[in-house]
Write a protein that holds these residues in place. Structure first.
Motif, PDB file in Angstrom:
ATOM      1  N   GLY A   1       8.203 -15.745   0.298  1.00 27.37           N
ATOM      2  CA  GLY A   1       8.756 -16.464  -0.857  1.00 27.37           C
ATOM      3  C   GLY A   1       8.393 -15.830  -2.179  1.00 27.37           C
ATOM      4  O   GLY A   1       9.032 -16.110  -3.184  1.00 27.37           O
ATOM      5  N   ASN A   2       7.356 -15.007  -2.211  1.00 30.80           N
ATOM      6  CA  ASN A   2       7.073 -14.297  -3.458  1.00 30.80           C
ATOM      7  C   ASN A   2       6.315 -13.012  -3.145  1.00 30.80           C
ATOM      8  O   ASN A   2       5.744 -12.864  -2.069  1.00 30.80           O
ATOM      9  N   VAL A   3       6.349 -12.113  -4.109  1.00 33.24           N
ATOM     10  CA  VAL A   3       5.723 -10.824  -3.857  1.00 33.24           C
ATOM     11  C   VAL A   3       5.369 -10.182  -5.190  1.00 33.24           C
ATOM     12  O   VAL A   3       5.985 -10.470  -6.219  1.00 33.24           O
ATOM     13  N   ARG A   4       4.354  -9.352  -5.127  1.00 38.43           N
ATOM     14  CA  ARG A   4       3.957  -8.611  -6.314  1.00 38.43           C
ATOM     15  C   ARG A   4       3.678  -7.194  -5.856  1.00 38.43           C
ATOM     16  O   ARG A   4       2.866  -6.995  -4.944  1.00 38.43           O
ATOM     17  N   SER A   5       4.388  -6.251  -6.425  1.00 43.01           N
ATOM     18  CA  SER A   5       4.161  -4.879  -5.974  1.00 43.01           C
ATOM     19  C   SER A   5       4.368  -3.923  -7.141  1.00 43.01           C
ATOM     20  O   SER A   5       4.786  -4.332  -8.217  1.00 43.01           O
ATOM     21  N   ARG A   6       4.095  -2.657  -6.880  1.00 39.00           N
ATOM     22  CA  ARG A   6       4.154  -1.665  -7.943  1.00 39.00           C
ATOM     23  C   ARG A   6       4.733  -0.384  -7.339  1.00 39.00           C
ATOM     24  O   ARG A   6       4.249   0.085  -6.306  1.00 39.00           O
ATOM     25  N   TYR A   7       5.807   0.079  -7.923  1.00 37.63           N
ATOM     26  CA  TYR A   7       6.418   1.299  -7.399  1.00 37.63           C
ATOM     27  C   TYR A   7       7.088   2.043  -8.530  1.00 37.63           C
ATOM     28  O   TYR A   7       7.218   1.527  -9.640  1.00 37.63           O
TER      29      TYR A   7
END
Ligand code: ADP
Length: 913
Positions: free
Chosen positions: A498-504
């Motif tokens: 339902g939610n996500v936090r990422s870095r790309y």
């Protein structure tokens, strides 16, 4: 003489007057014979049987005893008095009836004859007329009262009249039913019941449509006995008793019914009278009720206008005026007395920005009949406030000449200002999003995949792409190849959790990669199925790169610190270590990890620790660095000397929070220095051997002389005790003198103390002179001493300062002796004197040896620099001396004076404490 016929005809107003002389039995009426006293002698005539009392002629009753009380009065006195009067006499009749008669009296024989005719029907007619008149008056009265009473008293007044009406006609139950506008049914408006009558109705009772079917043209009587009711519903309204109904009709039909229960109407009162009476009640009542309704409606409209801040207006094109509702006048701050304003005055109130438009729309309304709808601002003097907005709406009513232009003005400031605020907030938000490094996006969920559906405008300035570029498979291809797996995992996690936090990294149009911090949330529908993902891209390229650089530089520094041969550590102001590198740990014989928590002071002597703490306390944000050589007692070693550099770290208030220190082991240097000093000392001693021999020879010579003299005396036999004693004392003095020199040489030859000690520099001057002065004098050098009249303390090693002074004096001696070789007339001297101020003590050593070649002044302190022949000079004297003085915190310098070199040893004074 008036004939009897005429008399009766006149009296009765009838043409068929009765003849007086008609036979007694035939007389229609009453014929009474009276004597002179008025006693009744006989009664005859057709009415006789109707008299109540049985008359007997024997009784001869007086006439008035046969009469009713009221007419008894008209026959007072004697019959002779009654002549020529028309007499109205009421006799008591049978069955309680009263016999109304009228007639006159005439002499008849001995007595009088009274002839009377029945006038009952005449009276009834009169009564009817009278009653009708009264009815009419009552109706007028009721009508008037209903018209003038206050609206609030209307029901009471009506009820009072209903009551009096019922009582007057002996109606047990009376009610007025009106047609109720809302329910379209009949309803009892007012109701009266006599106290002994059963309650048929009550006020407010609904009768439904039961009265609709009744013919409303005339009163209707429900007479059960005569079976006249053919309307069972109506019958039930009257509780199946007899009843009487009177309608009232207005333009629209029957509007009211007067209902009378247990009553069938009266014969004397005609239908018309009933209709009139009912109309007299119902007409004013209905009109008042209409008035009341109208009034209430008006009040409601006015209240509504007041509440809404609205009001009507009407254009009056003929006079170029506009008429405004009082509420509008009030809220527009116009004078309330004049509801008509010129159109221009009204338009003046409108803000110039909206005035023209409104005016043109008003003209369209008048000319084309085009409905008006617009929003305008008011022209306000206080510009601080929010503007006041009105919606103006208008339309044409009617056609042709009866056309009217009517509308309303509604205060919509709240809505309008909210709208404006919301629009402004929206614009600000848009602006913010557009100008921020953040991109807001929406990805739509379609069968398990997320497709970009929206990007905020900030996408273009940030990456140079548009939504179209990122649609379909576009987005994935923009992700850095190394980060693609990460991106696919991000999508999977988003759908899963339902939610996500990422870095790309995402490529921009120019081919550069941006580090994006992606925070996304999945929105689901009522059934929990994914609908779309809303997320935010934050460009964190700079931060990421900076963090990367910091990481790298931190790593570099870490390696630097770790690999550094220097000791590096951090410690708190209380000397507790928080970090130390391997070299430091090695010295302290532990592992680096064990260093934090150890106390630096543990390896310092009390004195050193105090000095250390004092030095650290001197650090300030302006001068955060301090360097010193500290001496430590390390485990398993004797003494270590570290050159130690501290840098204070301060908080915002300038308080010391931490110290970062770098140290270098100086022990070896220190040792070689010591050795150097020592060898220099030994060399000095060697140098001084001649002087010292002289120094010791001197007492020896004195002693030898004394011994020779004593022996001579002894051989002469001239031995006196006093003489001997004096010689022996001299010898003793000289022995002591030699011992002092030897002692001092021993002391001087010893190695220096480990730690610096406070001492009086005068001590060193004296020590030096004790070693050198005799030898110098022996060489013909004058030693000039100015005795020091002060006592101060300096810190260091007394023997080392002595060595410095010896070096200086030996150098001076050498310079003097070589100078004398060239100039035999030279009178060489060396002057030593001391002075001090509050902070320093200075010891001057001067000579008149001609000084130092100015070109060499710079170099004489260098090690191994000498101008003396090989084997004579070592070139170490001044350089060692320089090191010693510096180590004591002082300075050694030289200038060329008038006669020769002037050396100055300057040392800091330490306070006694
Ligand atoms: P050394 O005495 O072995 O030469 P020093 O370091 O003591 O070594 O002296 C270095 C040089 O300084 C001497 O060789 C000399 O030239 C010069 N010097 C020292 N003191 C004096 C002085 N008082 N007058 C003139 N020259 C001097």
């Amino acid at each position: 003489m008036i004939s009897g016929d005429n008399l009766f005809g006149r009296l009765l107003g009838r043409h068929n007057a009765l003849a007086l002389d008609a036979p007694a039995t035939a007389f229609t009426g009453l014929q009474l014979h009276l004597d002179h006293q008025g006693r009744v002698l006989s009664i005859s005539g057709s009415l006789r049987p109707h008299l109540a009392q049985h008359f007997s002629s024997d009784a001869k009753p007086l006439l008035h005893t046969l009469l009713c009380a009221n007419s008894a009065l008209s026959v007072e006195g004697l019959p002779a008095d009654w002549q020529r009067h028309s007499l109205d006499l009421d006799f008591q009749g049978t069955a309680g009836h009263i016999l109304h008669t009228r007639g006159g009296i005439e002499p008849y024989g001995e007595g009088w004859t009274l002839r009377l005719l029945d006038i009952s029907d005449l009276l009834v007619g009169q009564q009817l007329a009278q009653q009708r008149e009264q009815d009419h008056q009552l109706a007028c009265h009721i009508s008037d009262q209903l018209r003038v009473c206050s609206l609030s008293r209307l029901p009471d007044v009506l009820n009072e009249h209903l009551c009096s009406l019922a009582q007057r006609w002996h109606i047990p139950c009376a009610a007025l039913a009106l047609l109720d506008d809302e329910s379209q049914g009949w309803q009892i408006y007012s109701y009266y019941a006599a106290h002994d009558a059963p309650a048929l109705w009550q006020t407010g009772q609904r009768l439904g449509t039961s009265l609709d079917s009744v013919n409303g043209n005339a009163p209707l009587s429900l007479d059960i006995a005569q079976g006249r009711s053919d309307n069972p519903r109506l019958q039930s309204v009257f509780g199946n008793a007899e009843g009487f109904l009177v309608p009232y009709r207005d333009g629209q039909g029957v509007a009211a019914w007067l209902l009378c229960g247990f009553y069938t109407g009266q014969q004397h009162t005609s239908d018309r009278d009933w209709l009139n009476l009912t109309a007299a009640i119902a007409a004013p009542l209905l009109s008042r009720l209409r008035e009341q309704r109208h009034h209430q409606q008006l009040e409601r409209v006015e209240a509504l206008q007041g509440l809404l801040g609205t009001g009507w207006w009407e254009l009056l094109p003929a006079t170029h005026e506009i008429q405004l509702a009082p509420q509008l006048l009030r809220s527009l701050s116009l004078e309330e007395s004049a509801s008509r304003q010129t159109l221009d005055t009204w338009l003046e109130l409108i803000h110039p920005a909206d005035r023209q438009e409104l005016n043109s729309r008003l003209q369209d309304l008048q000319a084309l009949g085009k409905p008006l709808l617009t929003s305008v601002r008011l022209q306000r003097t206080d510009t601080e406030q929010n503007p006041v907005w009105y919606r103006v709406q208008g339309q044409v009513l009617g056609v042709g000449d009866s056309r009217r232009w009517i509308g309303f003005m509604l205060d919509i400031s709240d809505i309008k200002n909210q709208q404006l605020q919301a629009a402004a907030a929206h614009a600000r938000l848009d602006n913010l999003i557009a100008s921020s490094p953040a991109v807001i996006y929406v990805q739509r969920y379609v069968s398990g995949a997320l497709h970009p559906a929206f990007f905020s405008d900030s996408l273009l300035p940030l990456l140079g792409w548009t939504l179209a570029d990122c649609s379909h498979e576009g987005l994935a291809s923009l992700i850095h190849p190394e980060d693609r797996d990460l991106y696919f995992e991000r999508t999977r996690q988003l759908l899963r959790e339902g939610n996500v936090r990422s870095r790309y990294r995402v490529r921009d149009k120019l081919g550069h990669y941006h580090w994006l911090l992606d925070e996304a949330k999945l929105l689901r529908d009522d059934l929990g199925l994914p609908v779309e993902a809303v997320g935010l891209w934050l460009d964190v390229t700079e931060a990421t790169q900076a963090a990367e650089q910091i990481k790298q530089s931190e790593e570099r520094y870490r390696l630097l610190v770790e690999d550094s041969p220097a000791m590096i550590c951090r410690y708190r102001p209380d000397l507790t270590l928080t970090f130390g590198n391997t070299p430091l740990a090695n010295y302290l014989e532990c592992r680096p990890a064990q260093l934090p928590g150890l106390h630096l002071g543990d390896w310092l002597s009390d004195e050193q620790r105090q000095a250390f703490v004092h030095r650290i306390s001197q650090l300030t944000p302006e001068f955060p660095v301090s360097t010193a050589e500290i001496s430590l007692q390390l485990p398993g070693r004797e003494h270590a000397w570290w050159v130690w550099s501290d840098r204070g770290v301060f908080d915002e208030q300038g308080a010391l929070v931490e110290v970062q220190a770098v140290g270098r082991d100086n022990t070896e240097v220190r040792r070689s220095q010591q050795q150097l000093t020592q060898s220099a000392k030994m060399a000095t001693l060697g140098e001084m051997a001649t002087g010292l021999a002289h120094e010791i020879n001197q007492p020896l010579n004195v002693m030898r002389m004394a011994i020779v003299n004593v022996l001579k005396r002894l051989s002469n036999g001239d031995v006196q005790i006093d003489y001997l004693t004096e010689k022996l004392q001299r010898i003793d003095t000289q022995v002591q003198r030699a011992a002092r020199v030897v002692d001092h040489m021993r002391v001087f030859g010893r190695r220096s103390e480990i730690e610096q000690q406070p001492f009086d520099p005068v001590q060193a001057v004296e020590g030096t002179l004790s070693l050198l002065s005799e030898g110098l004098r022996g060489k013909g050098v004058d030693v000039r001493i100015s005795p020091a009249d002060f006592s101060v303390q300096v810190k260091g090693y007394v023997d080392q300062l002595e060595q410095v002074l010896i070096n200086l004096m030996v150098n001076a001696r050498d310079a003097l002796l070589s100078q004398r070789e060239k100039h035999p007339e030279l009178r060489p001297w060396i002057a030593v004197h001391s002075e001090h101020d509050s902070r320093h003590v200075r010891i001057w050593v001067e000579d008149n040896g001609g000084g130092i070649d100015p070109r060499l002044l710079e170099r004489i302190f260098e090690p191994f620099f000498t101008t003396k022949p090989i084997g004579v000079g070592t070139g170490l004297g001044l350089s060692v001396s320089y090191g010693i003085v510096e180590n004591m915190g002082g300075r050694l310098n030289v200038v060329n004076g008038e006669d020769g070199a002037r050396f100055c040893v300057e040392l800091p004074i330490v306070s006694e404490g």
